[in-house]
Design an enzyme around this catalytic site. Structure first.
Site, mmCIF file in Angstrom:
data_model
loop_
_atom_site.group_PDB
_atom_site.id
_atom_site.type_symbol
_atom_site.label_atom_id
_atom_site.label_comp_id
_atom_site.label_asym_id
_atom_site.label_seq_id
_atom_site.Cartn_x
_atom_site.Cartn_y
_atom_site.Cartn_z
ATOM 1 N N GLY A 1 -15.619 34.080 -8.206
ATOM 2 C CA GLY A 1 -15.060 32.736 -8.102
ATOM 3 C C GLY A 1 -15.048 32.013 -9.437
ATOM 4 O O GLY A 1 -14.078 31.329 -9.786
ATOM 5 N N CYS A 2 -16.111 32.164 -10.199
ATOM 6 C CA CYS A 2 -16.207 31.480 -11.486
ATOM 7 C C CYS A 2 -15.229 32.077 -12.496
ATOM 8 O O CYS A 2 -14.674 31.353 -13.330
ATOM 9 C CB CYS A 2 -17.638 31.530 -12.004
ATOM 10 S SG CYS A 2 -18.775 30.645 -10.895
#
Length: 156
Positions: free
Chosen positions: A46-47
């Site tokens: 996600g990051c």
């Protein structure tokens, strides 16, 4: 849980090192618009999605006068690796003691796959030229976040 910032609040000042050890201070950016985004951990799916989204939209953000600063609790070696592997064009700042996370309301309880945990709350705080919070966004989604942010800032 830290108190969240609201539009009009004075953005808490900070000085943090980036992936190369260069210090960045919010006070040094007065007169410019700054997007400060908090993410849980370098090199996670996600990051990475979110960081690459900012990277891919940097030209339009910079053209509108915005600087971007990513902040996580990661130590410098992890940030340096992430910055290099993803060819990021903005600084990643290290806040291992979580002081800046807490000051910005980006640390606290969150729902992680149905379980309540304490950690980084994915957040984006837009700071105006005078150092005031223009737009505080908490619990943002990694995917599609920059497009949503650009729309809220009137950049689409």
């Amino acid at each position: 849980m830290s108190d969240r910032l609201a539009a009009g609040d004075t953005a808490p000042d900070f000085t943090l090192p980036d992936q190369d050890g260069t210090e960045h201070s919010l006070a040094d950016l007065r007169g410019r618009k700054v997007i400060v985004y908090f993410y849980p951990a370098a090199s996670t799916p996600g990051c990475t999605t979110e960081a690459c989204d900012f990277r891919d939209n940097m030209s339009s953000l910079q053209a509108a006068g915005y600087e971007v600063l990513g902040v996580s609790k990661d130590e410098l070696p992890a940030l340096q690796r992430f910055h290099h592997e993803q060819a990021l064009s903005f600084p990643l700042l290290s806040d291992p003691d979580l002081a800046v996370h807490r000051a910005y309301g980006a640390w606290g309880e969150k729902n992680n796959y149905g379980k309540i945990v304490t950690g980084t709350i994915r957040s984006t705080i837009v700071v105006d030229e005078d150092g005031s919070v223009q737009l505080p966004l908490y619990n943002v989604k990694a995917t599609g976040h920059v497009a949503s942010l650009r729309k809220k800032l009137g950049l689409l």
